[in-house]
Design an enzyme around this catalytic site. Structure first.
Site, PDB file in Angstrom:
ATOM      1  N   LYS A  20       0.873  -1.186   0.000  1.00 22.63           N
ATOM      2  CA  LYS A  20       0.000   0.000   0.000  1.00 22.63           C
ATOM      3  C   LYS A  20       0.901   1.223   0.000  1.00 22.63           C
ATOM      4  CE  LYS A  20      -3.327   2.240   3.177  1.00 22.63           C
ATOM      5  NZ  LYS A  20      -4.213   2.900   2.238  1.00 22.63           N
ATOM      6  N   THR A  23      -2.497   6.853   0.150  1.00 19.08           N
ATOM      7  CA  THR A  23      -3.682   6.948   0.990  1.00 19.08           C
ATOM      8  C   THR A  23      -4.500   8.110   0.456  1.00 19.08           C
ATOM      9  OG1 THR A  23      -4.552   7.132   3.248  1.00 19.08           O
ATOM     10  CG2 THR A  23      -2.576   8.420   2.745  1.00 19.08           C
ATOM     11  N   GLU A  73      -3.338   0.735  -3.580  1.00 24.26           N
ATOM     12  CA  GLU A  73      -3.938   0.510  -2.252  1.00 24.26           C
ATOM     13  C   GLU A  73      -4.020  -0.977  -1.928  1.00 24.26           C
ATOM     14  OE1 GLU A  73      -5.394   2.304   0.206  1.00 24.26           O
ATOM     15  OE2 GLU A  73      -5.843   4.281  -0.587  1.00 24.26           O
TER      16      GLU A  73
HETATM   17  C1  LIG Z   1      -8.771   9.205  10.675  1.00 24.67           C
HETATM   18  C2  LIG Z   1      -8.717   8.753   9.268  1.00 24.67           C
HETATM   19  O1  LIG Z   1      -9.349   9.295   8.404  1.00 24.67           O
HETATM   20  N1  LIG Z   1      -7.934   7.685   8.992  1.00 24.67           N
HETATM   21  C3  LIG Z   1      -7.741   7.027   7.820  1.00 24.67           C
HETATM   22  C4  LIG Z   1      -8.222   7.461   6.578  1.00 24.67           C
HETATM   23  C5  LIG Z   1      -7.945   6.700   5.478  1.00 24.67           C
HETATM   24  N2  LIG Z   1      -7.235   5.548   5.598  1.00 24.67           N
HETATM   25  C6  LIG Z   1      -6.968   4.713   4.435  1.00 24.67           C
HETATM   26  O2  LIG Z   1      -6.580   5.449   3.287  1.00 24.67           O
HETATM   27  C7  LIG Z   1      -7.136   4.849   2.121  1.00 24.67           C
HETATM   28  C8  LIG Z   1      -8.097   5.721   1.393  1.00 24.67           C
HETATM   29  O3  LIG Z   1      -8.866   6.472   2.239  1.00 24.67           O
HETATM   30  C9  LIG Z   1      -7.803   3.623   2.547  1.00 24.67           C
HETATM   31  O4  LIG Z   1      -6.884   2.595   2.507  1.00 24.67           O
HETATM   32  C10 LIG Z   1      -8.187   4.044   3.955  1.00 24.67           C
HETATM   33  O5  LIG Z   1      -8.522   3.029   4.745  1.00 24.67           O
HETATM   34  C11 LIG Z   1      -6.783   5.132   6.841  1.00 24.67           C
HETATM   35  O6  LIG Z   1      -6.139   4.084   6.993  1.00 24.67           O
HETATM   36  N3  LIG Z   1      -7.028   5.894   7.926  1.00 24.67           N
END
Ligand SMILES: CC(=O)Nc1ccn([C@@H]2O[C@H](CO)[C@@H](O)[C@H]2O)c(=O)n1
Length: 102
Positions: A20, A23, A73
């Site tokens: 990954k 983000t 991702e």
């Molecule tokens: C507090 C808060 O927002 N935390 C986040 C936000 C996003 N993401 C990851 O980023 C990518 C796209 O959004 C996906 O893989 C999501 O799961 C994460 O791990 N933690």
């Protein structure tokens, strides 16, 4: 020392092995600059687990997401869209944050 960005725990292993490398965040987390080195922790416990370096920060809408983003991702495109909509309901403007592991 404080962490600069957090990820849900379930993504930690993919980040640590380099599966990954992006983000997708909303405007509140779009202030990172190319070359910044960020301490990364888990969202749930804020436990530090690695340091990343920012390669780019690029604005994007949900409709502009492609299979290439999904690959970065380590997900399918439909899973990625679902994950984003779950985290950010009613939001359409995002930033792709591309990073490398330090
Ligand atoms: C507090 C808060 O927002 N935390 C986040 C936000 C996003 N993401 C990851 O980023 C990518 C796209 O959004 C996906 O893989 C999501 O799961 C994460 O791990 N933690």
């Amino acid at each position: 020392m404080q962490n600069d960005i957090t990820f849900y725990q379930r993504f930690k292993s993919d980040i640590l092995v380099g599966l990954k490398v992006i983000t997708i965040r909303d405007r509140s987390e779009s202030h990172f600059k190319v070359g910044d080195k960020l301490r990364v922790g888990t969202f749930e416990t804020d436990e530090y687990f690695c340091t990343i370096k920012i390669i780019s920060v690029t604005p994007i809408t949900l409709e502009q997401l492609t299979e290439e983003h999904a690959k970065q991702e380590n997900m399918t495109l439909s899973d990625l869209k679902k994950v984003i909509s779950d985290i950010y309901p009613n939001e359409n403007h995002f930033f792709v944050i591309h990073f490398s592991l330090l």
